[in-house]
Design an enzyme around this catalytic site. Structure first.
Site, PDB file in Angstrom:
ATOM      1  N   TYR A  23       9.852 -26.867  40.036  1.00 27.12           N
ATOM      2  CA  TYR A  23       9.140 -27.068  38.533  1.00 27.12           C
ATOM      3  C   TYR A  23      10.383 -27.670  37.417  1.00 27.12           C
ATOM      4  CZ  TYR A  23       6.766 -27.172  34.083  1.00 27.12           C
ATOM      5  OH  TYR A  23       6.544 -27.693  32.716  1.00 27.12           O
TER       6      TYR A  23
ATOM      7  N   HIS B  98      10.411 -34.237  23.104  1.00 32.49           N
ATOM      8  CA  HIS B  98       9.575 -33.134  22.000  1.00 32.49           C
ATOM      9  C   HIS B  98      10.238 -33.075  20.755  1.00 32.49           C
ATOM     10  CE1 HIS B  98       8.657 -32.749  26.425  1.00 32.49           C
ATOM     11  NE2 HIS B  98       7.631 -31.882  26.143  1.00 32.49           N
TER      12      HIS B  98
ATOM     13  N   ASN C 297      11.538 -24.190  26.334  1.00 36.54           N
ATOM     14  CA  ASN C 297      11.273 -23.272  26.410  1.00 36.54           C
ATOM     15  C   ASN C 297      11.589 -22.109  26.043  1.00 36.54           C
ATOM     16  OD1 ASN C 297       8.250 -23.343  28.151  1.00 36.54           O
ATOM     17  ND2 ASN C 297       8.997 -24.597  29.988  1.00 36.54           N
TER      18      ASN C 297
ATOM     19  N   TYR D 140     -10.964   4.723  -5.810  1.00 38.98           N
ATOM     20  CA  TYR D 140      -9.941   4.955  -4.514  1.00 38.98           C
ATOM     21  C   TYR D 140      -8.930   3.735  -4.690  1.00 38.98           C
ATOM     22  CZ  TYR D 140     -14.474   5.634  -2.101  1.00 38.98           C
ATOM     23  OH  TYR D 140     -15.817   6.075  -1.883  1.00 38.98           O
TER      24      TYR D 140
ATOM     25  N   ARG E 141      -6.832   6.925  -4.932  1.00 37.70           N
ATOM     26  CA  ARG E 141      -6.607   8.072  -4.158  1.00 37.70           C
ATOM     27  C   ARG E 141      -6.535   7.524  -2.860  1.00 37.70           C
ATOM     28  NH1 ARG E 141     -12.943  10.493  -3.074  1.00 37.70           N
ATOM     29  NH2 ARG E 141     -12.958   8.735  -5.530  1.00 37.70           N
TER      30      ARG E 141
ATOM     31  N   PHE F  69       6.381 -17.631  28.841  1.00 38.83           N
ATOM     32  CA  PHE F  69       6.680 -18.426  27.463  1.00 38.83           C
ATOM     33  C   PHE F  69       5.188 -18.304  26.129  1.00 38.83           C
ATOM     34  CE2 PHE F  69       5.200 -21.049  30.936  1.00 38.83           C
ATOM     35  CZ  PHE F  69       3.519 -21.368  30.416  1.00 38.83           C
TER      36      PHE F  69
ATOM     37  N   GLU G  35      -2.244 -27.042  30.095  1.00 39.41           N
ATOM     38  CA  GLU G  35      -1.698 -26.392  28.799  1.00 39.41           C
ATOM     39  C   GLU G  35      -3.140 -25.729  28.040  1.00 39.41           C
ATOM     40  OE1 GLU G  35       1.821 -27.736  26.512  1.00 39.41           O
ATOM     41  OE2 GLU G  35       2.999 -27.862  28.768  1.00 39.41           O
TER      42      GLU G  35
END
Length: 526
Positions: free
Chosen positions: A58, A88, A200, A284, A287, A332, A417
């Site tokens: 791959y 990409h 990646n 609060y 405190r 990844f 994915e």
């Protein structure tokens, strides 16, 4: 890593958030040792051998994502790697901060240098050149789903390697072609798997996490100091910070904050003057500072610990173990940092939330000697009333940003994915919240300093007195209304520059006081 060490060895030394920032800011230089270079060359050779054999692996001789079953010929493997950077590069939105983009280069170089990615030595040398020469690629902020690596931002980050994209060079944006002309550079001829190895990984998420760790630590430290000033201004009790109380519920963050606040109040004439008062307990927001600030410190520590694992990991895919074993896994995937960043985002928001409550408390006029709206002549003057409107708006905005990005997932890559982390959004949102928190703390610093003035001629301890003097050297006491936005801008700059932390540190070296606790090493270093 000691500040006396000048060089960081990529792929070998242990990287932390502070060290990554030092590298990005030019305070430390990185290098590739001969040992690391041998590992890099060996891994690249394994990839070449795989291509020669022709077995399908791959990303080396197959397509990407849903195209993983499409075999790529030996002659086309190099074209494949160049194409992936171009296809990409689909980021949109505002450009990320230059320092974050530079951090991405540093984190990617460190990961690839470990020798499991098949990257060429020449490619890493070019990335190192960009870092050393402060030439930072332009990277859009939106487009990553934080799973198959931060694909879009990393693609933009490495377009300059093949002669495309734009960079920041000497504070100007220029094209890569112009850069090549200026420095006599040429495009790299990417080998098999190189394009995939470059894009990646989780470096967009991790670079944001580095900044979150740094900014959140700063906000936490300053929130303690400003909170202690507000306690003084409103005559709060020191008892909620006694060690005897926190030993009975010993969360590390709580104990650390309580001891810091108590040390900041040490030697205070203001505190001593009302030690016998009949007030039973404080609201609060005063405190419960150890419980709230402490919980946020624990969240910070969680993110810091996970980030250090990520910074020293190999996060691309596939992983080249040796010639007989390549693994197409999921390293990844950004989920480990995405969830921690969402937690840190909530932790940061809560620091701003309780700060806004202390600001509101300071305006009520219920503390003896402190007038309503922190000004005597009100009616004709509104005093500090409207500053709290701003902190209310910022605190509310932060609450809206606290929805965890990692709770969402939209399938991509035609279903290949099918679960993604959205960690890139987690990182961006956490930084956005922290920038709002810095503004809230700036306004609390102004209001705490104003309340502090009404305690004169009594003095606080030497640490808080010095902080108050420092603030007054930049912003004067307000006896009547003025354009408070000018004061706020100065306050924001004081917070961003960490002036009050530096002031306290300088006073500690001059006096016998100390803010050290048994957990200081955990919470004060990163």
């Amino acid at each position: 890593m000691s500040r006396s060490i000048e060089y960081f060895n990529y792929g070998e030394d242990f990287l932390t958030a502070s060290l990554a920032l030092r590298l990005a800011r030019g305070e430390c230089k990185g290098r590739l040792t001969d040992t690391t270079r041998q590992k890099i060359r060996a891994s690249a050779q394994v990839v070449k051998n795989i291509v020669e054999k022709g077995d399908a692996v791959y990303g080396i001789n197959t397509g990407f994502g849903p195209l993983c079953t499409t075999k790529i010929s030996k002659d086309e493997t190099k074209v494949l790697q160049t194409n992936i950077l171009q296809s990409h590069s689909v980021g949109v939105g505002n450009v990320i901060e230059t320092e974050i983009a530079k951090l991405m280069l540093i984190l990617k170089l460190h990961s690839l240098s470990k020798g499991y990615s098949g990257i060429a030595e020449a490619t890493l040398d070019r990335i190192l050149w960009h870092i050393d020469n402060d030439v930072t690629p332009i990277v859009p902020s939106q487009g990553s789903v934080g799973a198959s690596g931060d694909l879009a931002p990393l693609s933009h980050l490495f377009l300059p390697l093949i002669g495309l994209g734009k960079v920041i060079h000497k504070d100007e944006i220029i094209t890569t072609r112009e850069l090549f002309t200026l420095h006599h550079l040429e495009s790299l001829d990417l080998g098999p798997k190189e394009g995939l190895a470059l894009i990646n990984g989780t470096q967009f998420i991790a670079a944001h996490a580095v900044k979150v760790v740094d900014k959140l630590q700063s906000c936490l430290s300053q929130a303690d100091i400003i909170g202690a000033m507000m306690i003084e201004g409103l005559q709060g009790s020191v008892k909620p910070f006694f060690e005897e109380l926190h030993q009975l519920r010993p969360f590390k963050g709580n104990k650390h904050v309580a001891k810091r606040i108590k040390a900041l109040l040490e030697g205070s004439e203001i505190m001593e003057a009302h030690s016998q008062c009949d007030r039973v307990q404080d609201p609060y927001s005063l405190r419960c500072i150890p419980q709230v600030h402490g919980a946020s410190r624990n969240a910070w520590l969680h993110l810091k610990e996970l980030l250090e694992v990520e910074l020293n990991s190999v996060t691309d895919n596939p992983i080249i173990i040796d010639e007989d074993l390549t693994i197409s896994g999921g390293s990844f995937h950004g989920q480990p940092l995405a969830m921690a960043l969402d937690y840190a985002c909530l932790a940061a928001s809560e620091v701003g939330n309780i700060s806004d409550r202390r600001i509101y408390l300071s305006l009520e006029g219920n503390s003896p000697g402190v007038p309503k709206l922190l000004m005597h002549d009100t009616g004709i003057n509104s005093g500090y009333m409207i500053l709290q409107y701003t902190t209310a708006a910022l605190a509310s905005e932060n609450k809206g940003l606290c929805f965890p990005s990692s709770a969402d997932s939209i399938p991509t890559s035609l279903g290949q994915e099918d679960h993604v982390s959205m960690g890139s959004i987690s990182g961006r949102k956490a930084l956005q919240v922290l920038e709002n928190v810095e503004k809230i703390l700036a306004i609390e610093l102004l209001t705490a300093s104003q309340a502090f003035d009404f305690r004169k001629p009594l003095k606080s301890g030497v640490l808080l007195d010095e902080v108050h003097k420092m603030v007054r050297s930049h912003v004067s006491f307000a006896a009547k209304d003025r354009v408070f936005s000018d004061d706020i801008e100065i306050g924001i700059e004081l917070i961003k520059s960490r002036a009050i932390i530096k002031t306290v540190d300088e006073m500690i070296t001059k006096s016998k006081h100390s803010l050290e606790t048994e957990f200081s090493e955990l919470f004060e270093t990163y």
